[in-house]
Design a protein around this motif. Sequence first.
Motif: not given
Length: 364
Positions: A131-138
């Motif tokens: 998900s986009l939100s998961t990648l943005l938290r990386d």
Amino acid sequence: SRIGYHIPMFLGFTIMFLSTVMFAFSGTYTLLLIARALQGVGSSFSSVAGLGLLASVYLDDSERGSAMGIALGGLALGVLIGAPFGSIMYEFVGKASPFLVLAFLALLDGALQLCILQPSRISPESTKATSLSTLLRDPYILVAAGALCFSNMGVAMLEPTLPIWMLQTMCSPQWQLGMAFLPASISYLIGTNLFGILANRMGRWLCSMIGMAVVGISLLCVPLATNIYGLIGPNAGLGFAIGMVDSSMMPIMGYLVDLRHTSSYGTVYAIADVAFCMGFAVGPSTGGAIVRALGFPWLMVMVGVLNVAYAPLCWLLRSPPAAEEKMAILGQECAMKPKSYTPKEAQRELPLTEESDGEAENVE
């Protein structure tokens, strides 16, 4: 990720063809604004799909870096030809002429895609995208995206402000305004193709860190020029350094999702494209206000110092940790080195089954 990369890429070039025709025949600011917005939509379709397609086809890290270096070299070639070609055609032929030529080239590219890529077929990725939100938290993906944003922000600020500064301080003729960016385009073309291969050997994190430092130094040198010839060195250094960053960070984005997430590339290259576009959105909008308030030299100092200060963060990409489930898979397959983003060494492939184990004993 859901329908594959071929259809969005073809739609992107269709939209860009329409926007280019609008540029040729639009005579009001509103129509030009709509054409520019359409161009951005089409560009996002094609760039995200194109980078995702390359990442999915070239799974080997070094081959992926080389392929993306060539692709970014295509971007450089467009910029290389576009700025001087547009300024010369506008000066001597007319406003519509460069856009009509560009529309024909976009039409030709669309025809080639129809013949080669067959964009009517839906071919979704085999793995579900993170998900986009998961990648943005990386944090590692954010560091890579920040490097793309800030390094390209420098040239984004130059594009609207440098021609005005040249008119005010150098009394340059109009044809020189586009030619001033020619050294940057040539060096970017060289840098992306050279470091698409070389960055994997020297370490992409190091290549990016050096590139951002050179971007900052080049921007600091731009206001020292007193004529167009004085801009050759700083602009060439700027283009070469941005080529170092782009050709390193684009493969790193694919590497990070392979290492820490699922190997689906559409979302992560959407983030890369957004970072790239943020540089080109924030750059001109804030650059004009800073030039009006403080002057062009101070603008170059601010964005140059920003790039130099950000460069050490690229060190974090030297050895990004893998996710636990990825560590287990990588430990079995030895597909890549998870602990250090450095050149790969020759490794013996471990047997994965009893059958292959028996074959290995027979060979011995």
